[in-house]
Design a protein around this motif. Structure first.
Motif, short mmCIF file in Angstrom:
data_model
loop_
_atom_site.label_atom_id
_atom_site.label_comp_id
_atom_site.label_asym_id
_atom_site.label_seq_id
_atom_site.Cartn_x
_atom_site.Cartn_y
_atom_site.Cartn_z
N ARG A 42 0.82 -1.21 0.00
CA ARG A 42 0.00 0.00 0.00
C ARG A 42 0.86 1.26 0.00
O ARG A 42 1.72 1.41 0.85
N TRP A 43 0.56 2.17 -0.94
CA TRP A 43 1.26 3.44 -1.08
C TRP A 43 0.25 4.55 -1.34
O TRP A 43 -0.85 4.30 -1.84
N TYR A 44 0.64 5.76 -1.03
CA TYR A 44 -0.14 6.96 -1.34
C TYR A 44 0.75 7.83 -2.22
O TYR A 44 1.90 8.09 -1.87
N GLY A 45 0.24 8.25 -3.38
CA GLY A 45 1.04 9.05 -4.31
C GLY A 45 0.51 10.46 -4.45
O GLY A 45 -0.70 10.68 -4.44
N VAL A 46 1.41 11.42 -4.59
CA VAL A 46 1.05 12.82 -4.84
C VAL A 46 1.92 13.31 -6.00
O VAL A 46 3.15 13.23 -5.93
N SER A 47 1.27 13.81 -7.04
CA SER A 47 1.97 14.28 -8.23
C SER A 47 2.22 15.77 -8.15
O SER A 47 1.46 16.51 -7.51
N SER A 48 3.25 16.23 -8.85
CA SER A 48 3.53 17.67 -8.95
C SER A 48 2.42 18.39 -9.72
O SER A 48 2.34 19.61 -9.68
N THR A 49 1.53 17.64 -10.37
CA THR A 49 0.40 18.24 -11.08
C THR A 49 -0.79 18.48 -10.15
O THR A 49 -1.78 19.08 -10.57
N GLY A 50 -0.72 17.98 -8.92
CA GLY A 50 -1.82 18.10 -7.97
C GLY A 50 -2.68 16.86 -7.87
O GLY A 50 -3.52 16.74 -6.98
N ALA A 51 -2.51 15.92 -8.77
CA ALA A 51 -3.25 14.66 -8.70
C ALA A 51 -2.70 13.82 -7.55
O ALA A 51 -1.56 14.01 -7.11
N TYR A 52 -3.52 12.89 -7.06
CA TYR A 52 -3.07 11.98 -6.01
C TYR A 52 -3.61 10.59 -6.28
O TYR A 52 -4.55 10.42 -7.07
N SER A 53 -3.01 9.59 -5.63
CA SER A 53 -3.39 8.21 -5.93
C SER A 53 -3.27 7.31 -4.71
O SER A 53 -2.59 7.63 -3.74
N ASN A 54 -3.94 6.17 -4.83
CA ASN A 54 -3.80 5.06 -3.89
C ASN A 54 -3.28 3.88 -4.70
O ASN A 54 -3.77 3.61 -5.79
N VAL A 55 -2.27 3.20 -4.15
CA VAL A 55 -1.59 2.14 -4.88
C VAL A 55 -1.60 0.85 -4.08
O VAL A 55 -1.37 0.87 -2.87
N ARG A 56 -1.81 -0.24 -4.76
CA ARG A 56 -1.56 -1.57 -4.22
C ARG A 56 -0.52 -2.20 -5.13
O ARG A 56 -0.70 -2.27 -6.34
N GLN A 57 0.60 -2.61 -4.55
CA GLN A 57 1.74 -3.10 -5.33
C GLN A 57 2.30 -4.35 -4.69
O GLN A 57 2.41 -4.42 -3.47
N VAL A 58 2.66 -5.33 -5.50
CA VAL A 58 3.23 -6.57 -4.98
C VAL A 58 4.42 -7.01 -5.82
O VAL A 58 4.46 -6.81 -7.04
N THR A 59 5.42 -7.61 -5.18
CA THR A 59 6.58 -8.16 -5.87
C THR A 59 6.18 -9.44 -6.57
O THR A 59 5.48 -10.28 -6.01
N HIS A 63 13.32 -7.67 -9.10
CA HIS A 63 13.17 -6.41 -9.84
C HIS A 63 11.88 -6.32 -10.65
O HIS A 63 11.80 -5.57 -11.61
N GLN A 64 10.87 -7.08 -10.27
CA GLN A 64 9.59 -7.11 -10.99
C GLN A 64 8.44 -6.94 -10.00
O GLN A 64 8.50 -7.46 -8.89
N PHE A 65 7.41 -6.22 -10.39
CA PHE A 65 6.25 -6.06 -9.53
C PHE A 65 5.01 -5.76 -10.37
O PHE A 65 5.11 -5.37 -11.53
N SER A 66 3.85 -5.99 -9.78
CA SER A 66 2.57 -5.65 -10.38
C SER A 66 1.90 -4.61 -9.51
O SER A 66 2.14 -4.56 -8.30
N PHE A 67 1.05 -3.78 -10.12
CA PHE A 67 0.40 -2.74 -9.34
C PHE A 67 -0.99 -2.43 -9.88
O PHE A 67 -1.29 -2.69 -11.05
N LYS A 68 -1.80 -1.89 -9.00
CA LYS A 68 -3.09 -1.32 -9.35
C LYS A 68 -3.13 0.03 -8.65
O LYS A 68 -2.95 0.11 -7.43
N GLU A 69 -3.31 1.10 -9.42
CA GLU A 69 -3.25 2.46 -8.87
C GLU A 69 -4.49 3.22 -9.32
O GLU A 69 -4.83 3.23 -10.50
N THR A 70 -5.15 3.86 -8.37
CA THR A 70 -6.31 4.68 -8.68
C THR A 70 -5.94 6.14 -8.50
O THR A 70 -5.54 6.55 -7.41
N TRP A 71 -6.07 6.92 -9.58
CA TRP A 71 -5.70 8.34 -9.59
C TRP A 71 -6.93 9.22 -9.44
O TRP A 71 -7.97 8.94 -10.05
N PHE A 72 -6.78 10.28 -8.68
CA PHE A 72 -7.82 11.29 -8.49
C PHE A 72 -7.24 12.62 -8.95
O PHE A 72 -6.20 13.04 -8.46
N ARG A 73 -7.91 13.28 -9.88
CA ARG A 73 -7.37 14.50 -10.48
C ARG A 73 -8.08 15.76 -10.01
O ARG A 73 -7.77 16.83 -10.48
#
Length: 143
Positions: A42-59, A63-73
């Motif tokens: 679980r991660w929380y992302g904030v972009s320099s554009t002002g958008a933000y996201s919630n991430v679920r990521q697994v190894t 050096h490989q991983f899969s993710f599902k990220e929901t962005w809010f603009r």
């Protein structure tokens, strides 16, 4: 005979249920040499554009991983759900995100924050209009 049949059907049901989730199960620890916290889910992302996201990521491997990220603009905009796979090159700090939803590729340079509680991605190249070169996205580990 019936118990064997039920066991087979139960196993098939488990396969069908697991097929609903686009991400595999989480590994217990980060494999040696992988980007820090890639197995953290679980991660929380904030972009320099002002958008933000919630991430679920697994190894998924070294050096490989899969993710599902929901962005809010912003207010009034629909959330954007992205699904993909990433690969990390430790020597350069480059992550390549290959998106299956929406289809595309984004290349970033990732730098680790203090105590591996955050990372920052600088977008270097993108085939997706949602991400522009020069954009910076800071990810913070969520509990």
């Amino acid at each position: 005979m019936r118990a064997g049949w039920l066991l087979a059907v139960g196993g098939l049901g488990g396969l069908l249920l697991s097929a609903c989730d686009p991400l595999p199960g989480r590994l217990r620890t980060d494999p040696p040499g992988t980007a820090l916290n890639t197995s953290s889910s679980r991660w929380y992302g904030v972009s320099s554009t002002g958008a933000y996201s919630n991430v679920r990521q697994v190894t998924t491997g070294l050096h490989q991983f899969s993710f599902k990220e929901t962005w809010f603009r912003g207010k009034g905009s629909q959330p954007l759900v992205t699904i993909g796979k990433g690969s990390y090159t430790p020597a350069t700090g480059i992550n390549i995100y290959q998106y299956s939803q929406p289809p595309g590729v984004v290349v970033v340079r990732t730098s680790e924050g203090q105590e591996a509680l955050s990372t920052e991605d600088e977008v270097l190249a993108s085939t997706l209009p949602q991400f522009q070169p020069g954009e910076r996205i800071t990810y913070t580990l969520r509990p």
